[in-house]
Design a protein around this motif. Structure first.
Motif, PDB file in Angstrom:
ATOM      1  N   PHE A 100     -13.705 -13.292  34.125  1.00 22.25           N
ATOM      2  CA  PHE A 100     -14.176 -13.801  32.844  1.00 22.25           C
ATOM      3  C   PHE A 100     -13.163 -14.779  32.269  1.00 22.25           C
ATOM      4  CE2 PHE A 100     -11.887  -9.900  31.624  1.00 22.25           C
ATOM      5  CZ  PHE A 100     -11.088 -10.332  30.578  1.00 22.25           C
ATOM      6  N   ALA A 101     -13.676 -15.622  31.391  1.00 22.86           N
ATOM      7  CA  ALA A 101     -12.838 -16.509  30.586  1.00 22.86           C
ATOM      8  C   ALA A 101     -12.879 -15.983  29.163  1.00 22.86           C
ATOM      9  CB  ALA A 101     -13.377 -17.936  30.642  1.00 22.86           C
ATOM     10  N   ALA A 102     -11.780 -16.175  28.438  1.00 20.28           N
ATOM     11  CA  ALA A 102     -11.740 -15.716  27.051  1.00 20.28           C
ATOM     12  C   ALA A 102     -10.917 -16.678  26.211  1.00 20.28           C
ATOM     13  CB  ALA A 102     -11.158 -14.314  26.951  1.00 20.28           C
ATOM     14  N   ARG A 103     -11.318 -16.810  24.977  1.00 21.37           N
ATOM     15  CA  ARG A 103     -10.555 -17.543  23.973  1.00 21.37           C
ATOM     16  C   ARG A 103     -10.180 -16.535  22.895  1.00 21.37           C
ATOM     17  NH1 ARG A 103     -12.199 -23.298  22.193  1.00 21.37           N
ATOM     18  NH2 ARG A 103     -10.736 -23.676  23.883  1.00 21.37           N
ATOM     19  N   ILE A 104      -8.871 -16.356  22.720  1.00 24.01           N
ATOM     20  CA  ILE A 104      -8.348 -15.377  21.776  1.00 24.01           C
ATOM     21  C   ILE A 104      -7.678 -16.132  20.638  1.00 24.01           C
ATOM     22  CG2 ILE A 104      -6.713 -13.490  21.469  1.00 24.01           C
ATOM     23  CD1 ILE A 104      -7.122 -12.992  24.551  1.00 24.01           C
ATOM     24  N   ALA A 105      -8.133 -15.879  19.423  1.00 23.00           N
ATOM     25  CA  ALA A 105      -7.562 -16.534  18.245  1.00 23.00           C
ATOM     26  C   ALA A 105      -6.841 -15.489  17.396  1.00 23.00           C
ATOM     27  CB  ALA A 105      -8.657 -17.216  17.425  1.00 23.00           C
ATOM     28  N   THR A 106      -5.617 -15.818  17.028  1.00 22.04           N
ATOM     29  CA  THR A 106      -4.823 -15.002  16.114  1.00 22.04           C
ATOM     30  C   THR A 106      -4.381 -15.912  14.977  1.00 22.04           C
ATOM     31  OG1 THR A 106      -2.681 -15.494  17.131  1.00 22.04           O
ATOM     32  CG2 THR A 106      -3.946 -13.657  18.081  1.00 22.04           C
ATOM     33  N   PRO A 107      -3.776 -15.367  13.939  1.00 24.35           N
ATOM     34  CA  PRO A 107      -3.274 -16.238  12.872  1.00 24.35           C
ATOM     35  C   PRO A 107      -2.234 -17.254  13.378  1.00 24.35           C
ATOM     36  CG  PRO A 107      -3.434 -13.992  12.085  1.00 24.35           C
ATOM     37  CD  PRO A 107      -3.705 -13.950  13.571  1.00 24.35           C
ATOM     38  N   GLU A 144      -8.830 -26.078  27.853  1.00 21.66           N
ATOM     39  CA  GLU A 144      -9.605 -25.971  29.089  1.00 21.66           C
ATOM     40  C   GLU A 144     -10.966 -25.321  28.887  1.00 21.66           C
ATOM     41  OE1 GLU A 144      -9.147 -24.188  33.569  1.00 21.66           O
ATOM     42  OE2 GLU A 144      -7.467 -25.255  32.688  1.00 21.66           O
ATOM     43  N   LEU A 145     -11.080 -24.441  27.916  1.00 19.66           N
ATOM     44  CA  LEU A 145     -12.342 -23.739  27.690  1.00 19.66           C
ATOM     45  C   LEU A 145     -13.153 -24.318  26.531  1.00 19.66           C
ATOM     46  CD1 LEU A 145     -11.181 -20.028  28.184  1.00 19.66           C
ATOM     47  CD2 LEU A 145     -12.165 -21.611  29.883  1.00 19.66           C
ATOM     48  N   ASP A 146     -12.736 -25.466  25.991  1.00 23.13           N
ATOM     49  CA  ASP A 146     -13.472 -26.075  24.883  1.00 23.13           C
ATOM     50  C   ASP A 146     -14.944 -26.215  25.245  1.00 23.13           C
ATOM     51  OD1 ASP A 146     -11.111 -26.220  23.528  1.00 23.13           O
ATOM     52  OD2 ASP A 146     -10.993 -28.408  23.475  1.00 23.13           O
ATOM     53  N   GLY A 147     -15.805 -25.783  24.333  1.00 27.17           N
ATOM     54  CA  GLY A 147     -17.245 -25.908  24.514  1.00 27.17           C
ATOM     55  C   GLY A 147     -17.891 -24.740  25.235  1.00 27.17           C
ATOM     56  N   LEU A 148     -17.110 -23.849  25.827  1.00 27.89           N
ATOM     57  CA  LEU A 148     -17.686 -22.746  26.608  1.00 27.89           C
ATOM     58  C   LEU A 148     -18.350 -21.686  25.742  1.00 27.89           C
ATOM     59  CD1 LEU A 148     -18.072 -21.396  29.394  1.00 27.89           C
ATOM     60  CD2 LEU A 148     -15.831 -20.329  29.071  1.00 27.89           C
ATOM     61  N   PHE A 149     -17.854 -21.456  24.548  1.00 28.47           N
ATOM     62  CA  PHE A 149     -18.290 -20.318  23.746  1.00 28.47           C
ATOM     63  C   PHE A 149     -19.226 -20.682  22.604  1.00 28.47           C
ATOM     64  CE2 PHE A 149     -14.101 -19.399  25.532  1.00 28.47           C
ATOM     65  CZ  PHE A 149     -14.429 -18.322  26.326  1.00 28.47           C
ATOM     66  N   GLY A 150     -19.637 -21.924  22.484  1.00 30.03           N
ATOM     67  CA  GLY A 150     -20.539 -22.314  21.412  1.00 30.03           C
ATOM     68  C   GLY A 150     -19.784 -22.686  20.156  1.00 30.03           C
TER      69      GLY A 150
END
Length: 163
Positions: A100-107, A144-150
């Motif tokens: 899987f690919a994931a984008r994790i956002a923290t402060p 690299e994952l820009d656009g993948l998650f909507g």
């Protein structure tokens, strides 16, 4: 439904259990993952190299203690399966692998990752439960994952990214 499909469905649902959206209720590992892990088994071994301390948990509860602080501190986490799941079943044991690919956002910023996850499941009276886990993660270049998650996970400028 055959066991292979059951395990495949469980593994896919497990991945999306890690999703977080801004405004979600506080992360509670047992509430989210109680149907996936064997919380009573004495022979559980769970490992994820994304844990900075590289701990091997010997119970589902201990694994939850590793991940609860990190997931409570996240703004969001978005996941997408890009390979698998691939499942083998033999008797009361099954193995599944997916990526899987994931984008994790923290402060502090955003981190994009790609993880290969391998789970071993054991059939219990309550259904299939995870008794082994091994995850290998690669941190990806910014964007690299820009656009993948909507649109609900808009890209963050590189200057604002963690990692």
């Amino acid at each position: 439904m055959n066991d292979e499909r059951v395990i495949a469905d469980l593994h896919e649902r497990w991945v999306f259990g890690w999703d977080r959206r801004e405004g979600d209720e506080p992360f509670d590992f047992r509430r989210v993952f109680g149907e996936f892990y064997d919380f009573g088994a004495p022979d559980v071994r769970l490992y994820d190299d994304f844990d900075p301390e590289h701990r091997v948990a010997t119970s589902a509860a201990a694994y939850g203690e590793i991940w609860t602080p990190a997931f409570q501190g996240m703004t969001s986490a978005h996941h997408a399966v890009d390979d698998g799941p691939h499942v083998l079943v033999s008797g009361d044991l099954a193995a599944s692998t997916l990526r899987f690919a994931a984008r994790i956002a923290t402060p502090d910023g955003v981190t994009d990752i790609r993880t290969t996850t391998s789970l071993v499941w054991r059939r219990t009276p309550d259904g299939w439960r995870i008794v082994r886990e091994h995850n290998s993660t690669q941190t990806l270049p910014a964007g690299e994952l820009d656009g993948l998650f909507g649109e609900d996970s808009e890209p963050v400028p590189a200057a604002g990214r963690a990692g």
